[in-house]
Design a protein around this motif. Structure first.
Motif, PDB file in Angstrom:
ATOM      1  N   PHE A 151       3.744  38.948  34.537  1.00  0.00           N
ATOM      2  CA  PHE A 151       3.536  37.655  35.195  1.00  0.00           C
ATOM      3  C   PHE A 151       2.056  37.393  35.474  1.00  0.00           C
ATOM      4  O   PHE A 151       1.645  36.255  35.716  1.00  0.00           O
ATOM      5  N   LEU A 152       1.243  38.449  35.451  1.00  0.00           N
ATOM      6  CA  LEU A 152      -0.189  38.293  35.705  1.00  0.00           C
ATOM      7  C   LEU A 152      -0.931  37.711  34.510  1.00  0.00           C
ATOM      8  O   LEU A 152      -2.060  37.219  34.659  1.00  0.00           O
ATOM      9  N   GLY A 153      -0.322  37.777  33.340  1.00  0.00           N
ATOM     10  CA  GLY A 153      -1.013  37.436  32.107  1.00  0.00           C
ATOM     11  C   GLY A 153      -1.703  36.084  32.101  1.00  0.00           C
ATOM     12  O   GLY A 153      -2.899  35.991  31.807  1.00  0.00           O
ATOM     13  N   ASN A 154      -0.974  35.023  32.413  1.00  0.00           N
ATOM     14  CA  ASN A 154      -1.545  33.673  32.352  1.00  0.00           C
ATOM     15  C   ASN A 154      -2.657  33.482  33.376  1.00  0.00           C
ATOM     16  O   ASN A 154      -3.698  32.878  33.075  1.00  0.00           O
ATOM     17  N   PHE A 155      -2.454  33.989  34.599  1.00  0.00           N
ATOM     18  CA  PHE A 155      -3.473  33.856  35.635  1.00  0.00           C
ATOM     19  C   PHE A 155      -4.754  34.576  35.231  1.00  0.00           C
ATOM     20  O   PHE A 155      -5.864  34.059  35.415  1.00  0.00           O
ATOM     21  N   LEU A 156      -4.602  35.792  34.695  1.00  0.00           N
ATOM     22  CA  LEU A 156      -5.766  36.576  34.301  1.00  0.00           C
ATOM     23  C   LEU A 156      -6.510  35.924  33.142  1.00  0.00           C
ATOM     24  O   LEU A 156      -7.749  35.932  33.113  1.00  0.00           O
ATOM     25  N   PHE A 157      -5.769  35.351  32.201  1.00  0.00           N
ATOM     26  CA  PHE A 157      -6.415  34.709  31.056  1.00  0.00           C
ATOM     27  C   PHE A 157      -7.253  33.515  31.487  1.00  0.00           C
ATOM     28  O   PHE A 157      -8.401  33.352  31.051  1.00  0.00           O
ATOM     29  N   VAL A 158      -6.695  32.687  32.357  1.00  0.00           N
ATOM     30  CA  VAL A 158      -7.438  31.523  32.851  1.00  0.00           C
ATOM     31  C   VAL A 158      -8.671  31.975  33.631  1.00  0.00           C
ATOM     32  O   VAL A 158      -9.777  31.443  33.448  1.00  0.00           O
TER      33      VAL A 158
END
Length: 228
Positions: free
Chosen positions: A140-147
């Motif tokens: 679930f961290l993936g999108n936040f970390l990418f942005v």
């Protein structure tokens, strides 16, 4: 029939667990090996006082990095991928020598480098253990970390030319948080079976560790650096 189905399900689960453990083990082994060309590249860079800045440095770094990422992805299922990965980590060590040279201009430069290395190792060991032992899915961290990564990179590129001290500090703080979280995310991907190629996994964790070290070293230079 039910017993056979249960047995087949159990065997399949065991195979998946063994496969994930193998990927994790191979990743850690290759990650440890990648530190050798990194150290060698850093030593060569410091010996020759390697220093490239501005647009030329940015284009050189992006050109080599993008080329290496593409080549590693194309050869990730063969020994050639390992060779390219190790060559890339040698280049990253050469690039790292620039940060180390800046740190060594401080009277306590060696101590700060050691502290940054120790802090990076401690953070990696802690978060990798959390991801492995807890077996919790951190995807679930993936999108936040990418942005967050994209915003940080844009700020870092701008600051190459703006050279604003406060922005440098902010980028280093955010970088420490983002790359620490990426360690948790990337190890979790291996444990959960989302990443099945150890060469790609090694590259991801290597970049996490590398950028975490640079971020910590920048913060130490800002807050504890002692001019000679």
């Amino acid at each position: 029939m039910q017993t056979q189905w249960q047995s087949a399900t159990y065997d399949k689960g065991m195979d998946l667990a063994v496969g994930r453990h193998k990927v994790l083990r191979n990743t850690y082994m290759l990650l440890a090996l990648s530190m050798v060309p990194t150290a060698l590249g850093a030593w060569i860079g410091m010996s020759m006082q390697f220093m490239v800045r501005g647009w030329i440095g940015l284009l050189l770094f992006l050109g080599v990095s993008i080329g290496a990422f593409f080549a590693i992805e194309r050869t990730k299922n063969s020994p050639v991928g390992v060779a390219i990965l190790l060559a890339f980590t040698g280049f990253m060590g050469l690039w790292l020598s620039q940060f180390l040279q800046v740190a060594l201009h401080f009277s306590n430069g060696g101590q700060m480098i050691a502290m940054a290395a120790g802090g990076t190792a401690a953070i990696f060991a802690t978060l990798a253990t959390v991801a492995t032992v807890s077996k919790r899915d951190f995807s679930f961290l993936g999108n936040f970390l990418f942005v967050g990564l994209i915003v940080m990179l844009l700020a870092a590129v701008a600051n190459i030319f703006l050279a604003i001290p406060a922005l440098t500090m902010a980028i280093s703080v955010v970088g420490t948080l983002i790359f620490s979280a990426y360690i948790l995310y990337d190890v979790s991907q291996i444990v959960q079976g989302g990443q099945t190629n150890y060469i790609t996994a090694t590259l991801q964790l290597y970049l996490d560790i590398y950028n975490l070290f640079v971020s910590l070293l920048n913060l130490l230079m800002i807050f504890t650096g002692e001019k000679e």
